[in-house]
Design a protein around this motif. Structure first.
Motif, PDB file in Angstrom:
ATOM      1  N   THR A   7      23.696  66.002  20.395  1.00 24.02           N
ATOM      2  CA  THR A   7      24.183  64.664  21.132  1.00 24.02           C
ATOM      3  C   THR A   7      25.810  65.021  21.374  1.00 24.02           C
ATOM      4  O   THR A   7      26.316  65.899  20.729  1.00 24.02           O
ATOM      5  N   GLU A   8      26.210  64.371  22.360  1.00 22.89           N
ATOM      6  CA  GLU A   8      27.502  64.430  22.911  1.00 22.89           C
ATOM      7  C   GLU A   8      28.460  64.115  21.840  1.00 22.89           C
ATOM      8  O   GLU A   8      29.481  64.752  21.520  1.00 22.89           O
ATOM      9  N   ALA A   9      28.098  62.931  21.186  1.00 19.21           N
ATOM     10  CA  ALA A   9      28.951  62.597  19.965  1.00 19.21           C
ATOM     11  C   ALA A   9      29.005  63.769  19.040  1.00 19.21           C
ATOM     12  O   ALA A   9      30.185  64.030  18.238  1.00 19.21           O
ATOM     13  N   TYR A  12      31.201  66.637  19.963  1.00 19.46           N
ATOM     14  CA  TYR A  12      32.700  66.505  19.886  1.00 19.46           C
ATOM     15  C   TYR A  12      33.123  66.196  18.303  1.00 19.46           C
ATOM     16  O   TYR A  12      34.427  66.546  18.154  1.00 19.46           O
ATOM     17  N   ILE A  30      38.655  63.099  19.565  1.00 11.60           N
ATOM     18  CA  ILE A  30      37.542  63.067  20.392  1.00 11.60           C
ATOM     19  C   ILE A  30      37.873  62.561  21.800  1.00 11.60           C
ATOM     20  O   ILE A  30      37.740  63.114  22.925  1.00 11.60           O
ATOM     21  N   GLU A  31      38.660  61.650  22.039  1.00  5.31           N
ATOM     22  CA  GLU A  31      39.055  60.997  23.063  1.00  5.31           C
ATOM     23  C   GLU A  31      39.991  61.902  23.990  1.00  5.31           C
ATOM     24  O   GLU A  31      40.083  62.040  25.034  1.00  5.31           O
ATOM     25  N   SER A  34      38.176  64.723  25.440  1.00  2.00           N
ATOM     26  CA  SER A  34      37.364  64.485  26.400  1.00  2.00           C
ATOM     27  C   SER A  34      37.943  64.022  27.571  1.00  2.00           C
ATOM     28  O   SER A  34      37.475  63.362  28.543  1.00  2.00           O
ATOM     29  N   ARG A  37      37.104  60.299  28.407  1.00  2.00           N
ATOM     30  CA  ARG A  37      35.956  60.022  28.813  1.00  2.00           C
ATOM     31  C   ARG A  37      34.738  59.601  27.686  1.00  2.00           C
ATOM     32  O   ARG A  37      33.951  58.688  27.791  1.00  2.00           O
ATOM     33  N   VAL A  38      35.071  60.111  26.421  1.00  2.00           N
ATOM     34  CA  VAL A  38      34.281  59.806  25.210  1.00  2.00           C
ATOM     35  C   VAL A  38      35.109  58.857  24.287  1.00  2.00           C
ATOM     36  O   VAL A  38      36.088  59.304  23.747  1.00  2.00           O
ATOM     37  N   ARG A  39      34.424  57.751  23.977  1.00  2.00           N
ATOM     38  CA  ARG A  39      35.109  57.052  22.871  1.00  2.00           C
ATOM     39  C   ARG A  39      34.268  56.413  21.888  1.00  2.00           C
ATOM     40  O   ARG A  39      33.211  55.795  22.221  1.00  2.00           O
ATOM     41  N   LEU A  40      34.155  56.971  20.886  1.00  2.00           N
ATOM     42  CA  LEU A  40      32.968  56.356  19.812  1.00  2.00           C
ATOM     43  C   LEU A  40      33.426  55.282  18.991  1.00  2.00           C
ATOM     44  O   LEU A  40      34.642  55.007  18.591  1.00  2.00           O
TER      45      LEU A  40
END
Length: 104
Positions: A7-9, A12, A30-31, A34, A37-40
């Motif tokens: 998965t993308e999560a 990263y 990660i933020e 990316s 674009r990706v914020r978990l």
């Protein structure tokens, strides 16, 4: 060795753990990598961390006395999973180029 798509999560998270980091540090990294674009969310992160610990793709570092934040680091198995994912993505890109030629 498992040959599954990450998965993308998870991808990263594994990329972020080349150096030991705690949960909030992982989310920030990660933020950053990316490009924002990706914020978990915390729940997504900690669920994925538990799964990665079970697979032994990461390890929890011993907590220092008085330390409240658990840090994590990628293992060799985790590095192998990232390398497989990078190869899978390269294949997708190569196939995408072929498809573009065929369908245009």
């Amino acid at each position: 060795m498992e040959n599954i798509a990450l998965t993308e999560a998870v991808y990263y998270i594994l990329l972020s753990l080349d150096q030991p980091l705690h949960g909030y540090g992982i989310m920030q990294n990660i933020e950053r990598i990316s490009g924002g674009r990706v914020r978990l969310a915390a729940g997504t992160l900690y669920g994925a961390l538990n799964s990665l610990l079970e697979r032994q793709w990461i390890r929890a570092l011993p907590e220092e006395k008085g330390g409240r934040r658990k840090e994590y680091q990628i293992t060799e198995s985790g590095r192998a999973a990232v390398r497989r994912e990078i190869e899978r993505l390269r294949e997708l890109l190569a196939n995408g180029e072929c498809i573009t030629v065929l369908w245009n």
